[in-house]
Design an enzyme around this catalytic site. Structure first.
Site, PDB file in Angstrom:
ATOM      1  N   MET A  88       0.839  -1.200   0.000  1.00  0.00           N
ATOM      2  CA  MET A  88       0.000   0.000   0.000  1.00  0.00           C
ATOM      3  C   MET A  88       0.878   1.255   0.000  1.00  0.00           C
ATOM      4  O   MET A  88       0.412   2.351   0.324  1.00  0.00           O
ATOM      5  CB  MET A  88      -0.945  -0.003   1.198  1.00  0.00           C
ATOM      6  CG  MET A  88      -1.873  -1.238   1.177  1.00  0.00           C
ATOM      7  SD  MET A  88      -3.445  -1.000   1.993  1.00  0.00           S
ATOM      8  CE  MET A  88      -2.914  -0.633   3.650  1.00  0.00           C
TER       9      MET A  88
ATOM     10  N   GLY B  52      11.044  -2.806   5.593  1.00  0.00           N
ATOM     11  CA  GLY B  52      10.332  -4.091   5.516  1.00  0.00           C
ATOM     12  C   GLY B  52       9.905  -4.367   4.081  1.00  0.00           C
ATOM     13  O   GLY B  52      10.129  -5.457   3.537  1.00  0.00           O
ATOM     14  N   HIS B  53       9.292  -3.364   3.453  1.00  0.00           N
ATOM     15  CA  HIS B  53       8.899  -3.515   2.035  1.00  0.00           C
ATOM     16  C   HIS B  53      10.123  -3.771   1.159  1.00  0.00           C
ATOM     17  O   HIS B  53      10.080  -4.603   0.249  1.00  0.00           O
ATOM     18  CB  HIS B  53       8.218  -2.239   1.530  1.00  0.00           C
ATOM     19  CG  HIS B  53       6.923  -1.900   2.198  1.00  0.00           C
ATOM     20  ND1 HIS B  53       6.783  -0.810   3.018  1.00  0.00           N
ATOM     21  CD2 HIS B  53       5.719  -2.498   2.159  1.00  0.00           C
ATOM     22  CE1 HIS B  53       5.535  -0.748   3.454  1.00  0.00           C
ATOM     23  NE2 HIS B  53       4.861  -1.759   2.954  1.00  0.00           N
TER      24      HIS B  53
ATOM     25  N   GLN C   8     -10.460  -2.676   1.923  1.00  0.00           N
ATOM     26  CA  GLN C   8     -10.017  -3.365   3.143  1.00  0.00           C
ATOM     27  C   GLN C   8     -10.030  -2.457   4.368  1.00  0.00           C
ATOM     28  O   GLN C   8      -9.578  -2.853   5.434  1.00  0.00           O
ATOM     29  CB  GLN C   8      -8.646  -4.005   2.940  1.00  0.00           C
ATOM     30  CG  GLN C   8      -7.486  -3.038   2.813  1.00  0.00           C
ATOM     31  CD  GLN C   8      -6.204  -3.757   2.400  1.00  0.00           C
ATOM     32  OE1 GLN C   8      -6.049  -4.185   1.260  1.00  0.00           O
ATOM     33  NE2 GLN C   8      -5.269  -3.914   3.332  1.00  0.00           N
TER      34      GLN C   8
ATOM     35  N   GLY D 108       4.871 -10.176   3.829  1.00  0.00           N
ATOM     36  CA  GLY D 108       5.635 -10.114   5.071  1.00  0.00           C
ATOM     37  C   GLY D 108       4.953 -10.866   6.211  1.00  0.00           C
ATOM     38  O   GLY D 108       3.727 -10.926   6.294  1.00  0.00           O
TER      39      GLY D 108
ATOM     40  N   LYS E 271       4.946  -9.855   9.190  1.00  0.00           N
ATOM     41  CA  LYS E 271       4.361  -8.880  10.113  1.00  0.00           C
ATOM     42  C   LYS E 271       2.837  -9.036  10.123  1.00  0.00           C
ATOM     43  O   LYS E 271       2.211  -9.030  11.177  1.00  0.00           O
ATOM     44  CB  LYS E 271       4.773  -7.470   9.665  1.00  0.00           C
ATOM     45  CG  LYS E 271       3.848  -6.354  10.068  1.00  0.00           C
ATOM     46  CD  LYS E 271       4.285  -5.710  11.351  1.00  0.00           C
ATOM     47  CE  LYS E 271       3.327  -4.621  11.786  1.00  0.00           C
ATOM     48  NZ  LYS E 271       2.523  -4.044  10.736  1.00  0.00           N
TER      49      LYS E 271
ATOM     50  N   VAL F 216      10.496  -7.269   9.775  1.00  0.00           N
ATOM     51  CA  VAL F 216      11.651  -6.380   9.948  1.00  0.00           C
ATOM     52  C   VAL F 216      11.350  -5.380  11.069  1.00  0.00           C
ATOM     53  O   VAL F 216      10.283  -4.755  11.085  1.00  0.00           O
ATOM     54  CB  VAL F 216      12.000  -5.635   8.636  1.00  0.00           C
ATOM     55  CG1 VAL F 216      13.169  -4.668   8.857  1.00  0.00           C
ATOM     56  CG2 VAL F 216      12.330  -6.629   7.529  1.00  0.00           C
TER      57      VAL F 216
ATOM     58  N   SER G 263       3.954   1.237   8.024  1.00  0.00           N
ATOM     59  CA  SER G 263       3.690   2.589   7.524  1.00  0.00           C
ATOM     60  C   SER G 263       2.908   3.383   8.565  1.00  0.00           C
ATOM     61  O   SER G 263       3.000   4.598   8.626  1.00  0.00           O
ATOM     62  CB  SER G 263       2.915   2.525   6.212  1.00  0.00           C
ATOM     63  OG  SER G 263       3.627   1.720   5.292  1.00  0.00           O
ATOM     64  N   ARG G 264       2.155   2.687   9.416  1.00  0.00           N
ATOM     65  CA  ARG G 264       1.333   3.368  10.420  1.00  0.00           C
ATOM     66  C   ARG G 264       2.163   3.909  11.586  1.00  0.00           C
ATOM     67  O   ARG G 264       1.655   4.712  12.373  1.00  0.00           O
ATOM     68  CB  ARG G 264       0.232   2.443  10.938  1.00  0.00           C
ATOM     69  CG  ARG G 264      -0.843   2.189   9.880  1.00  0.00           C
ATOM     70  CD  ARG G 264      -2.025   1.413  10.428  1.00  0.00           C
ATOM     71  NE  ARG G 264      -3.162   1.433   9.513  1.00  0.00           N
ATOM     72  CZ  ARG G 264      -3.506   0.416   8.716  1.00  0.00           C
ATOM     73  NH1 ARG G 264      -2.830  -0.701   8.721  1.00  0.00           N
ATOM     74  NH2 ARG G 264      -4.549   0.535   7.909  1.00  0.00           N
TER      75      ARG G 264
HETATM   76  O1  PAF Z   1      -0.296  -5.871   3.326  1.00  0.00           O
HETATM   77  C1  PAF Z   1      -0.715  -4.920   2.627  1.00  0.00           C
HETATM   78  O2  PAF Z   1      -0.061  -3.893   2.450  1.00  0.00           O
HETATM   79  C2  PAF Z   1      -2.083  -5.028   1.985  1.00  0.00           C
HETATM   80  O3  PAF Z   1      -2.973  -5.668   2.807  1.00  0.00           O
HETATM   81  C3  PAF Z   1      -2.030  -5.693   0.589  1.00  0.00           C
HETATM   82  C4  PAF Z   1      -1.555  -7.138   0.685  1.00  0.00           C
HETATM   83  C5  PAF Z   1      -1.106  -4.905  -0.317  1.00  0.00           C
HETATM   84  C6  PAF Z   1      -3.426  -5.708  -0.023  1.00  0.00           C
HETATM   85  O4  PAF Z   1      -3.920  -4.427  -0.193  1.00  0.00           O
END
Ligand code: PAF
Length: 287
Positions: free
Chosen positions: A34, A40-41, A65, A151, A153, A180, A190-191
């Site tokens: 997102m 981590g990403h 979501q 991940g 996480k 991570v 990110s939060r």
């Molecule tokens: O883990 C996330 O960032 C989101 O839930 C994902 C898997 C990209 C789906 O929107």
């Protein structure tokens, strides 16, 4: 590099690219995100890079979501930064659609996993996992990956996606990447950006409590577990957090551990101020 990396905004563009890539006999790896990318990403992109010829990173703050009253509108975004992270870690393609390019206004089809998405975050965020499985299915159909990296996480999300892939026969290998942490122990998210300095300090209780609880749980066995679980709950509250859940569940079923349980997921969710954070550890259950 930046010059080579392609950015697609339209679903059809990505799907056409993916079809051509596969016809050329190349392997595709997908890293769904997102955005607001952190280390981590970046580690997910590195893993993808090692497993495919072409790495696609999707950056999409998926509205389906998020529940009413959640942080969809304030979810942090920084496309320029994300573009640099993707380029530095060798991504070939960024897919960054607007919501209108992903969902028709009258979209009425959902993909829903109905067992593993029930407890933990599923119980507190109704519809969350249905939004995740639906968007991940769409991303799979657009990016046509051989392998996709998620991940640890988001431990429950990983289990739900693996179950979906098994149940619906997606020809995709799901790779689980290690969680991570920052140097201070806080699981990267990110939060974390929402936290004040004081809340950030308070939130360190999550990793601290997990680190102490893991050997204690592994030593205590199932009989001793409730005492450890309740100690962790109190520790989080004493540090200024508001516990959403502290649970030890069988990692296969996400139900209460039984005599059959070999491995358990110890999962935490707590609020610091108005920010909800999650963290987890896998526990080997003593026999
Ligand atoms: O883990 C996330 O960032 C989101 O839930 C994902 C898997 C990209 C789906 O929107």
């Amino acid at each position: 590099d930046l010059v080579q990396m392609r950015i697609f905004r339209q679903a059809e563009e990505l799907q056409r690219f993916a079809l051509e890539t596969r016809r050329a006999g190349k392997r595709i790896a997908l890293v769904p995100t997102m955005g607001f990318l952190h280390a981590g990403h970046a580690s997910l992109i590195d893993i993808a890079r090692g497993r495919a010829d072409v790495v696609i990173v999707s950056i999409f703050v998926n509205p389906t979501q998020f529940g009413p009253g959640e942080d969809l509108d304030k979810y942090p975004r920084d496309f320029e930064h994300d573009r640099l992270v993707c380029a530095e870690h060798g991504a070939d393609v960024i897919f960054a659609p607007e919501p209108g390019a992903m969902y028709a206004p009258d979209a009425s089809t959902w993909v829903e996993e109905t067992m593993l998405s029930r407890p933990l975050c599923g119980a507190r965020r109704p519809g969350h996992f249905r939004g995740v499985t639906t968007v991940v299915t769409k991303l799979f159909h657009l990016a046509l990956p051989d392998v996709a990296v998620f991940g640890r996480k988001d431990a429950q999300q990983l289990l739900v996606i693996k179950r979906m892939v098994r149940d619906l026969n997606f020809p995709i290998e799901i790779v689980a990447a290690p969680l991570v942490r920052g140097a201070d122990g806080l699981a990267l998210s990110s939060r974390n950006r929402y936290l004040s300095d004081e809340e950030h300090q308070q939130a360190l209780v999550l990793s601290r409590a997990l680190r102490a609880a893991k050997p204690a749980l592994e030593e205590a066995g199932l009989e001793g577990a409730p005492a450890v679980v309740s100690a962790v709950r109190h520790e989080i509250e004493a540090a200024g957090g508001r516990v959403d859940y502290v649970e030890l569940l069988d990692v296969e079923t996400l139900e209460n551990p039984t005599a059959e349980t070999k491995e358990a997921l110890f999962a935490l969710a707590a609020y610091f101020g108005s920010t909800r954070l999650i963290d987890n550890e896998l526990i080997q259950v003593k026999k």
